[in-house]
Every structure is written in structure tokens, then in C-alpha cells.
Design a protein around this motif. Structure first.
Motif, PDB file in Angstrom:
ATOM      1  N   PHE A 193       0.841  -1.198   0.000  1.00 33.03           N
ATOM      2  CA  PHE A 193       0.000   0.000   0.000  1.00 33.03           C
ATOM      3  C   PHE A 193       0.875   1.247   0.000  1.00 33.03           C
ATOM      4  N   ASP A 194       0.318   2.356  -0.497  1.00 38.19           N
ATOM      5  CA  ASP A 194       1.024   3.632  -0.448  1.00 38.19           C
ATOM      6  C   ASP A 194       1.259   4.053   1.008  1.00 38.19           C
ATOM      7  N   PRO A 195       2.366   4.770   1.268  1.00 37.67           N
ATOM      8  CA  PRO A 195       2.579   5.308   2.618  1.00 37.67           C
ATOM      9  C   PRO A 195       1.403   6.189   3.042  1.00 37.67           C
ATOM     10  N   GLU A 196       0.982   6.029   4.280  1.00 40.52           N
ATOM     11  CA  GLU A 196      -0.173   6.752   4.808  1.00 40.52           C
ATOM     12  C   GLU A 196       0.288   8.032   5.512  1.00 40.52           C
ATOM     13  N   GLY A 407       4.606  16.172   3.077  1.00 42.06           N
ATOM     14  CA  GLY A 407       3.547  17.088   2.672  1.00 42.06           C
ATOM     15  C   GLY A 407       2.177  16.711   3.199  1.00 42.06           C
ATOM     16  N   GLY A 408       2.058  15.520   3.779  1.00 40.24           N
ATOM     17  CA  GLY A 408       0.787  15.090   4.346  1.00 40.24           C
ATOM     18  C   GLY A 408       0.464  15.731   5.684  1.00 40.24           C
ATOM     19  N   PHE A 409       1.451  16.375   6.321  1.00 34.18           N
ATOM     20  CA  PHE A 409       1.178  17.072   7.583  1.00 34.18           C
ATOM     21  C   PHE A 409       0.413  18.365   7.281  1.00 34.18           C
ATOM     22  N   GLU A 410      -0.616  18.617   8.060  1.00 33.04           N
ATOM     23  CA  GLU A 410      -1.480  19.771   7.800  1.00 33.04           C
ATOM     24  C   GLU A 410      -0.837  21.086   8.205  1.00 33.04           C
ATOM     25  N   ALA A 411       0.151  21.020   9.091  1.00 32.08           N
ATOM     26  CA  ALA A 411       0.866  22.220   9.530  1.00 32.08           C
ATOM     27  C   ALA A 411       2.309  21.835   9.821  1.00 32.08           C
TER      28      ALA A 411
END
Length: 453
Positions: A193-196, A407-411
Motif C-alpha cells: 500500500f502507499d505510505p499513509e 507534505g501530508g502534515f497539515e501544519a
């Protein structure tokens, strides 16, 4: 106050150990062996800067030995808590840790018999029995659920890709949210699976194995097709040192695909690794943790000759004609691949295919660097075979993919530590994080302790 001490993976790509201390608990995230250069391997025999009995729990991101392989020694020296991991990691540790102990014992016996060790007598770091005892500490938990580790520390496992069971760790320790990337896998991988993503964290520890480079945008099946074709045409064999977990299964998937399409000569394919054979079976049993169904697993691994016992492995060298042999270990640090290379490395007709990351100081790294000889069992073995690399098959995210995961972190986090990479790779990735994301990032030093404000 929460503190993190970088006890491994801080100035190198191996030996990951991160000690998280709160006012009331001590949790070790990963418990890996140092591999590669002798000066790094020597760290495995140095005492830890804490009493193993003082650790409340260990959290494993995945089963590779540079993240789990020190665990038997930790238990042997007094650790008595839980080792929290995913079900897939527990299953793979059941293969990797006893095998590691067995090989350490075998290497010590061989060194004593041949007299090439500087230690008299040579002693294993730990034994198979030590590893089997450590396995009793493993406490498997599911992905996606918040798990209490201690009274003031909890975690959630998120899919990391990479290998079966691999996880990133979303930890809350005394109110501080800390994200441990573990080893991030590839996006669009045909097996995993893709990294979450992890939505938020105060502090991020991110790996940087390939933080200074990009993987080639080349179809692996086309490259394998060309390698097999030209090697068989000149009468040689294709020898692939492979990590038993993940890489061996990926190689079989691609080789079987080109064979089914009739794109390569019909030569026998051998999986010369009991551990890789067992790991292949685990992929089938843990199908919910990757992309392939049980039926697709069976289809991907068929038409392969499994070589389990030692005598059958020895007979491979006498088998006439071209063949494809996948054998462990992936960095050529031990195992059956050493015997295969003693036979095939001097053969100019054959090809040695390096199919993964090679840590500095390993035989695999020396082969990729063009070494004319490699030392095996105290002897210098000439390298006349063609040596090629399949970088596109890496199970590690490259620079762009690592940035995509961040880039998955919202801040932006308050702090970002770049770990688990060689010096150049870690520093270049630190610069990319600063320039591309605008985060504060730095590379910690070995044994450095930081306080999380």
C-alpha cells in the motif's frame, strides 16, 4: 518535559534506536543492529547508555534487522517489557531474529574453525535461543487504532509501505505528538500500500535513506528482461543477492511476469533462501496488509524452485546451464549468497544483480563500486561477472516521495529531525525540507539528547 535520545540511525542508515523519555516512562522506538562498516558494527557490542531493565516498552516500526535486530540483546540484558508491533512485523520477526542469531553463531563457529577472527574465541553477539526468547515479548497490534503503551504514552500505527507490516508511528507522549516515519515505501508499488500520511505532529523524525537522490523512472521488468537475455545468451547465470523479506517477493513477481509473456529464455528460477521462502508464505497469509489477494500471491510466486535444505543449495553450483538464483542476504553480509558468489563472481559470463540499498562498508556496496575482488570467508574472490544495480526496485522512498509524505502534515511541526541516512543523504534532504517546505530541520548526532519544548 519530554526528551528524545538518538541512540542509532542518527549519523548512519543503520542501528535505529530512539529513546523517548517522559516524567514517568521510557519507551524505545526501534531496536536495530548497526550494519556495514566495522566501526559501526562495533557499536553493537558497546553497552547502551541506559539499563535495559529501565525501559517500559519498545515500539517497532518494522522487522528489518537495522530496526529490530538488537532486540534479543536488549532482552538478554534485562529488558522485560512489551514489544509493540504490527501483526506483520511479529510474523517477520519470527523469521528474521532467530535466523540472525543462527547466522551469528555460525559465523563465530566458522571464524574459530578457520582462525580468521581477531577475537579468540570468536563469540556471537547473541544466539538463536536468545532471539527465540525475545520473540515472546512481541505484542501485535492492528493498524489505525490508538494503543496505550504506558500511562502517558500512546501510539497509532499507520501504513508505511516498504515491507509487510511496516508502519509509521504516530505517538503522543506526555502531551507531545511525535511522528516517527520508520522506513517509507514507494508510491504505486505493485505489492505494498502507499505510505499513509500523519495529519499533525509537534515533532517529526523522518528517514533519509534516499534523501539525496531520485529513483530511475524505468520499468523494472524491461531492465530484468534485458539482463536475463544477455546473460543467458553468453551462457552465464543471473545471481541476485536479495533481502529475504519484500525484495525477494518483488523480484519473483517481476521475473514471473516476463517469463509468462515469453520475453526471456526459459531457464530455471531458484529461491535459495529458507527465510525468503517462509516470508513468501507470510505474504499470502497477511494479504490484508498489501495489494495482492491470496490468489494473486499464489499466481505471482508459482513456477519457482524453492531450495530449503543445505545440500540442495550446494548442488546448485553443480547444476549445468544458465539459471536465475535469488539468495540472501541483500547486502551480501552473510548467508548462502556468499557461497553463490564464490562460485559465480569469477565467471565473466554471469551477472550479479544488486537489487536494493547497499550500506557503506558492506560487500554489496563494494561490488557496486566496482571492486575487483571481495573478501569472503577470509579469502579474496575475484569479481569478473557483470555487476548491475536495480535502483528502481528499492523499497525506500526517494527524495521526492519522502517530501510527498512530509507534505501530508497539515501544519509544519515545531521540530524536524532527519535520521536514518548516510551523512550526505541526510544533510541534502535537510536542505530540501528547508527549501521546499520551509520547515526547521536538522540532522541529530549519535547519542544526542534533545528536549521537546
Amino acid at each position: 518535559m519530554v526528551q528524545i535520545t538518538f541512540l542509532g540511525g542518527a549519523d548512519t542508515v543503520t542501528g535505529s534506536k530512539f529513546l523517548v523519555e517522559t516524567p514517568s516512562s521510557r519507551v524505545l522506538v526501534d531496536c536495530g543492529l548497526f550494519q556495514g562498516y566495522k566501526v559501526l558494527r562495533a557499536r553493537n557490542r558497546q553497552p547502551l547508555p541506559f539499563d535495559p531493565a529501565s525501559i517500559d516498552a519498545v515500539v517497532l516500526t518494522h522487522a528489518h534487522l537495522d530496526h529490530s535486530g538488537y532486540l534479543p540483546l536488549l532482552v538478554k540484558n534485562g529488558f522485560a517489557g512489551r514489544v509493540i508491533c504490527t501483526e506483520g512485523t511479529q510474523a517477520l520477526c519470527g523469521l528474521l531474529l532467530p535466523d540472525s542469531g543462527y547466522l551469528l553463531e555460525a559465523d563465530a563457529r566458522y571464524a574459530n574453525r578457520r582462525g580468521f577472527s581477531k577475537h579468540h574465541p570468536a563469540l556471537p553477539l547473541y544466539t538463536k535461543a536468545d532471539a527465540e526468547l525475545a520473540l515472546k515479548s512481541l505484542s501485535p497490534k492492528p493498524f489505525g487504532e490508538r494503543i496505550e503503551v504506558t500511562g502517558d504514552c500512546s501510539i497509532r500505527f499507520r501504513y508505511a509501505g516498504h515491507i509487510l507490516g511496516a508502519a509509521s508511528v504516530d505517538m503522543i507522549a506526555a502531551g507531545k505528538q511525535i511522528a516517527f516515519s520508520g522506513d517509507i515505501g514507494r508510491y504505486g508499488d505493485p505489492l505494498m500500500f502507499d505510505p499513509e500520511p500523519i495529519p499533525q505532529a509537534d515533532v517529526v523524525l523522518v528517514e533519509s535513506t534516499y534523501g539525496d537522490r531520485l529513483h530511475p523512472d524505468i520499468a523494472p521488468q524491461q531492465v530484468l528482461k534485458e539482463i536475463i537475455e544477455r546473460t543467458v545468451r553468453r551462457g552465464g547465470s543471473v545471481i541476485i543477492p536479495s533481502f529475504a523479506v519484500g525484495r525477494a517477493q518483488m523480484l519473483l513477481f517481476h521475473i514471473n511476469a516476463v517469463r509468462r509473456r515469453g520475453q526471456v529464455p526459459d531457464v530455471p528460477v531458484y529461491l535459495d533462501s529458507p527465510m525468503a521462502i517462509s516470508a513468501t508464505a507470510l505474504f499470502t497469509r497477511h494479504a490484508r496488509d498489501h495489494r495482492l489477494s491470496e490468489a494473486e500471491c499464489a499466481d505471482a510466486w508459482d513456477d519457482v524452485i524453492y531450495v530449503r535444505d543445505v545440500e540442495a543449495s550446494k548442488r546448485l553450483d553443480a547444476e549445468p546451464g544458465p539459471k536465475i538464483i535469488i539468495s540472501a542476504s541483500g547486502m551480501v553480509t552473510g548467508g548462502r549468497i556468499l557461497h553463490r558468489l564464490k562460485k559465480y563472481a569469477p565467471d565473466h559470463r554471469s551477472t550479479i544483480v544488486m537489487a536494493g540499498y547497499q550500506a557503506g562498508g558492506t560487500r554489496g556496496a563494494k561490488l557496486l563500486a566496482g571492486a575487483e575482488t571481495i573478501k569472503i570467508h577470509g579469502q579474496q574472490v575475484p569479481v569478473r561477472a557483470e555487476v548491475v544495480s536495480l535502483d528502481m526496485l528499492s523499497a525506500h522512498a526517494d527524495q521526492h516521495e519522502l517530501l510527498r509524505w512530509l507534505g501530508g502534515f497539515e501544519a509544519p511541526p515545531q521540530q524536524c529531525f532527519v535520521v536514518h541516512g548516510e551523512a550526505d543523504s541526510a544533510d541534502q534532504f535537510r536542505l530540501q525540507i528547508t527549501e521546499q517546505l520551509g520547515w526547521k530541520a536538522r540532522v541529530p548526532e549519535h547519542h544526542e539528547r534533545v528536549e521537546l519544548g
